[in-house]
Design a protein around this motif. Sequence first.
Motif: not given
Length: 421
Positions: A149-151, A137-138, A142-143, A120-123
């Motif tokens: 997603x890594x942490x 886009x903020x 997003x960063x 959903x975030x990608x979309x």
Amino acid sequence: MSIIAQYGFVFIVLACLFGFFMAWGVGANDVANAMGTSVGSKAITIKQAIIIAVIFEFLGAWLAGGEVTATIRGGIVDPDLLQANPELLVYGMLSALLAAALWLLIASAKGWPVSTTHSIVGAIVGFGAVGLGMEAVAWNRVGIIASSWVISPLLAGAISFLLFKSVQHLIFEAKDPFAAAKRTVPFYIFLVGFIISMVTLTKGLTHVGLDFTFGQSFLLSVLLGIGVMGIGIVLENRVKGERRLGDQFGYGSVERVFGVLMIFTACAMAFAHGSNDVANAVGPLAAVISVVRSEGTIDAAALVPWWVLVLGGGGIVVGLVTYGHKVIATVGTGITELTPSRGFAATLAAASTVVLASGTGLPISTTHTLVGAVLGVGLARGMAALNLRVIGTIVMSWLITLPAGAGLAIVFFFMFKAIFG
């Protein structure tokens, strides 16, 4: 007559259909992840998993899902840039829901545990960057989401590794493992009750009119943890120590004690998942309803109607019941062999990480977190315990998810623009 006023009813109907489809995908893919460890370790049956998911997913969504819903709805694309053309936000949110839901359908059919949050975030990023311009886009937001997603899998992996090592040391290496399990497991049950209560009370209940101080939350969480522990002790006392053929140390009885604990961790994981991931289906839907109801005014802080959470919760349940078994098999048996004690360490580690993230409003990936936790348990037993081929396939499906969600959303965005514009 504006496009919003002209097609308002159509937009709401489409948003509800796509929102339900997206929630179905969350149920088919993500809830199956959450329940995979419990079913894979044979602590609970598929039927019990579904009953637990129905109750606790809904409670998590309703009681602790508000913070993340706000991020998905208004934290990724700048709503101020859309005030002149509010219909673009409607097209964008509809296309994001449809794109993410379609990708989840494909992934669930393949048995891949992908991330609904990624989807959903990608979309939303895809339609925002191409449909509105890169400045809409903020990117800093997003960063932060991308770094989580890594942490999150690293954190969950580390917690599950330490938890499983503590289980090995305190129980399996004891002179009488069964007696040690009877002594130690109640404290683990207390931990489950305390962690879930603490985060729900400190972060989750403001939107239902309850606002506790940190001290009050801590005290209540201790009491709730003790209550949960009491229930656990009653259930645990029903487990009798019996040695079966070929089980000279009585480990089978120990695992049956952990089976009791897995019921609690399954509830915790379902609650944690509902609190974080219902936002993926409900956030964009709430944004569309808010724009249509206000006839084009975009308010980042609009309230989510209660029936929208019910629709999201209902879709999740239908997805799990109808299509969840494939992903349950991948997570429960594909990565590493799970027993109730290993499943407990993985599930509690993942639930703790997800609930903490929900409290801070970060939409992290439950999938990444849980797979990270299962890997942590596998590593505690050595590299040979891991199925590297399955892990490779999972990572590959993760990498495809963001561009797949973004690409599909861009196509649907221009399609809706052509139909209604």
